[in-house]
Motif scaffolding. Structure first.
Motif, PDB file in Angstrom:
ATOM      1  N   GLN A  34       0.838  -1.206   0.000  1.00 33.20           N
ATOM      2  CA  GLN A  34       0.000   0.000   0.000  1.00 33.20           C
ATOM      3  C   GLN A  34       0.872   1.255   0.000  1.00 33.20           C
ATOM      4  O   GLN A  34       0.520   2.254  -0.608  1.00 33.20           O
ATOM      5  CB  GLN A  34      -0.921   0.015   1.232  1.00 33.20           C
ATOM      6  N   TRP A 125      -3.263  -8.237  -0.244  1.00 33.63           N
ATOM      7  CA  TRP A 125      -4.392  -8.651   0.595  1.00 33.63           C
ATOM      8  C   TRP A 125      -4.564 -10.175   0.538  1.00 33.63           C
ATOM      9  O   TRP A 125      -4.788 -10.841   1.549  1.00 33.63           O
ATOM     10  CB  TRP A 125      -5.667  -7.944   0.110  1.00 33.63           C
ATOM     11  N   ARG A 153      -4.086   0.663   6.136  1.00 36.36           N
ATOM     12  CA  ARG A 153      -4.355   2.101   6.314  1.00 36.36           C
ATOM     13  C   ARG A 153      -3.070   2.864   6.635  1.00 36.36           C
ATOM     14  O   ARG A 153      -2.808   3.931   6.097  1.00 36.36           O
ATOM     15  CB  ARG A 153      -5.334   2.313   7.466  1.00 36.36           C
ATOM     16  N   TYR A 237     -18.346  -2.241   0.238  1.00 37.93           N
ATOM     17  CA  TYR A 237     -17.279  -1.635  -0.574  1.00 37.93           C
ATOM     18  C   TYR A 237     -17.757  -0.311  -1.178  1.00 37.93           C
ATOM     19  O   TYR A 237     -17.002   0.655  -1.237  1.00 37.93           O
ATOM     20  CB  TYR A 237     -16.848  -2.576  -1.711  1.00 37.93           C
ATOM     21  N   TYR A 341     -13.555  -4.469   6.599  1.00 33.77           N
ATOM     22  CA  TYR A 341     -12.234  -5.072   6.815  1.00 33.77           C
ATOM     23  C   TYR A 341     -12.259  -6.481   7.403  1.00 33.77           C
ATOM     24  O   TYR A 341     -11.291  -7.219   7.271  1.00 33.77           O
ATOM     25  CB  TYR A 341     -11.384  -4.185   7.739  1.00 33.77           C
ATOM     26  N   ASN A 345     -14.639 -11.174   5.014  1.00 35.01           N
ATOM     27  CA  ASN A 345     -13.345 -11.686   4.537  1.00 35.01           C
ATOM     28  C   ASN A 345     -12.938 -12.999   5.193  1.00 35.01           C
ATOM     29  O   ASN A 345     -12.030 -13.690   4.724  1.00 35.01           O
ATOM     30  CB  ASN A 345     -12.258 -10.633   4.768  1.00 35.01           C
TER      31      ASN A 345
HETATM   32  N1  LIG Z   1      -8.238  -4.952  -2.157  1.00 30.40           N
HETATM   33  C1  LIG Z   1      -8.646  -4.608  -0.869  1.00 30.40           C
HETATM   34  C2  LIG Z   1      -9.078  -5.786  -0.080  1.00 30.40           C
HETATM   35  C3  LIG Z   1     -10.009  -5.419   1.028  1.00 30.40           C
HETATM   36  C4  LIG Z   1     -11.049  -6.147   1.446  1.00 30.40           C
HETATM   37  N2  LIG Z   1     -11.630  -5.486   2.438  1.00 30.40           N
HETATM   38  C5  LIG Z   1     -10.953  -4.438   2.647  1.00 30.40           C
HETATM   39  N3  LIG Z   1      -9.972  -4.385   1.771  1.00 30.40           N
HETATM   40  C6  LIG Z   1      -7.497  -3.990  -0.142  1.00 30.40           C
HETATM   41  O1  LIG Z   1      -6.444  -4.526  -0.032  1.00 30.40           O
HETATM   42  N4  LIG Z   1      -7.777  -2.798   0.323  1.00 30.40           N
HETATM   43  C7  LIG Z   1      -6.906  -2.068   1.149  1.00 30.40           C
HETATM   44  C8  LIG Z   1      -7.685  -1.065   1.941  1.00 30.40           C
HETATM   45  O2  LIG Z   1      -7.121  -0.579   2.941  1.00 30.40           O
HETATM   46  O3  LIG Z   1      -8.840  -0.787   1.596  1.00 30.40           O
END
Ligand SMILES: N[C@@H](Cc1c[nH]cn1)C(=O)NCC(=O)O
Length: 460
Positions: A34, A125, A153, A237, A341, A345
């Protein structure tokens, strides 16, 4: 102090270190990815000035990046299940070093670097999911997702803050190269932490890793649990990404704030997500009973519906108090963080050997729906609509997510990954934190499920 007590506490220290290093192994790769992935967007202001790019070109490049990330998810899922997270990360993080280097060469090559970064970062991820499945008991998966979320984050916030500040003293190309050098170091540290051997018993594979991909896709997606989780990620999302992108614009339009004031005020939204990871996710992990976990999740999702609805009212009735908007955005982020989060998942991890691919499917559905939400918002504006209509759509999605979660909460068979909440007697889990005992109990549950459901636990 007796010799035994000293020996016991000396014995605990390496075990604690080992436990911490397992969490580092799970969250550091995504944090690193990230960090590097946020670099191009941190450099965007400088690049736009240098190449005189217009806003629509930038929008297209960013949208293409999201699509490439989706392609990378599919490829990453297949490769991680086949070769393992360690080998995948070793190659993909190396390719990200090259991607950052190429990005720094400037002009058209920056686009090539951007493509490489988007494709390779998609596996961070999924690698975390794979490592969790292999090295943590299901009871700890929700903790892990909270830690991974914090890492994710922290990585992007650090990148925007540190690399953005470096723009004052360095040219963006030098910053891109420096990011590549940082990634060399981060890759080395990540690989050092990732254990070579799996630490939990192998969950029985759904046995599809060697079958044609279309059969695997059907097997993973066409079952009631996964379909309900798809509905949940469509909602969460869209809310998580949509509200984060739109918050500064809504604040600017509703309260007539300057661009700088609007972005500063909108930082309440990521702060809310972060608070959710620090408070709601640990509380969810701490709750032992399935019904208590669902009660918390449903309460937060009701709060999401109420906050989104009140935001709609605030915009339509022309509220003018900044604090009211700040509180509502904070509550919306706080209420969506756990679902975004953590909770959905955990389900793909139940696919054992196929878990990275199953996580990729869930993620692609979530990313596509947030992309569709952004498209729908622009259609709303083009056809004469306003923020009120966009927020009404957001309220609808929050309600959709709440309904799907309510159905899941009513049928324990739809959440086999939470079986440990009901089936493990308190005395057993209290009496011992011995992982071997947990594994025996868990294996017994798996056998129990097999016995109940036939060979395939997901009933497909
Ligand atoms: N692609 C996302 C996967 C994910 C799933 N739920 C939250 N994120 C990812 O890696 N996101 C990073 C983020 O901080 O949103």
């Amino acid at each position: 102090m007796s010799f035994e007590v000293v020996a016991k506490s000396a014995d605990k220290a390496p075990r604690r270190a080992c436990r911490i290093s397992r969490y580092v192994a799970v969250c550091l790769p995504l944090l690193s990815e990230q960090f590097v992935l946020a670099m191009p967007s941190s450099m965007l202001t400088a690049i736009r000035l240098e190449w005189a790019l217009d806003d629509s070109t930038i929008t297209y490049v960013l949208a293409a990046g999201t699509a490439l990330n989706g392609v990378g998810k599919f490829a990453g899922g297949v490769l991680i299940d086949r070769y393992g997270a360690r080998r995948f990360l070793s190659v993909s993080m190396f390719l990200m070093v090259i991607g950052a280097g190429i990005f720094g060469t400037g002009l058209t090559m920056a686009l090539v670097g951007y493509v490489i970064l988007q494709l390779c970062a998609a596996g961070g991820w999924l690698s975390a999911c794979k490592l969790m499945e292999q090295h943590f008991e299901p009871e700890l998966w929700s903790w892990c997702f909270a830690v991974v979320g914090v890492g994710s984050r922290a990585g992007s916030a650090l990148s925007k803050l540190a690399l953005g500040s470096l723009l004052k003293v360095m040219h963006w190309q030098s910053i891109a190269w420096s990011t590549g050098v940082a990634m060399v170091l981060l890759r080395y540290i990540c690989l050092w932490f990732i254990p070579l051997e799996r630490m939990t018993p192998q969950r029985p594979s759904q046995g599809y890793t060697t079958r044609p991909w279309c059969e695997r896709v059907l097997h993973i997606t066409c079952n009631p649990s996964m379909l309900l989780y798809f509905c949940i990620v469509i909602g969460c999302y869209s809310i998580a990404h949509g509200a984060e992108n739109d918050a500064p614009l809504i604040l600017q339009d509703a309260l007539r704030l300057s661009p700088a004031d609007a972005s500063i005020s909108a930082s309440v939204y990521p702060a809310g997500l972060f608070t959710s990871l620090l408070l709601a996710a640990p509380l969810y992990s701490f709750l032992r009973r399935r019904c208590a976990k669902f009660a918390l999740e449903l309460t937060l999702q009701i709060l999401a519906v109420v906050s989104a609805f009140t935001l709609t009212k605030a915009v339509s009735s022309g509220w003018s108090e900044l604090i009211a908007f700040e509180v509502l955005f904070f509550l919306l982020a706080l209420s969506v963080g756990l679902t975004y989060y953590v909770t959905p998942n955990m389900f793909p991890l139940f696919y054992g050997d196929d878990c990275a691919f199953a996580s990729a499917m869930l993620d692609v559905v979530g990313l596509s729906s947030s992309f569709m939400f952004q498209m729908a918002s622009s259609v709303i504006f083009r056809s004469g609509g306003s923020w009120e209509h966009v927020l009404m759509l957001l309220t609808g999605l929050a309600t959709f997510q709440l309904l799907a979660t309510s159905v899941l909460s009513l049928f324990p068979r739809l959440t086999p990954h939470l079986a440990f909440c009901e089936a493990v007697p308190d005395e057993v889990t209290n009496a011992s934190s011995d992982p071997d005992l947990h594994n025996i109990v868990e294996t017994a549950q798996i056998i129990g499920h097999k016995h109940e459901d036939g060979e395939d636990r997901l009933g497909v």
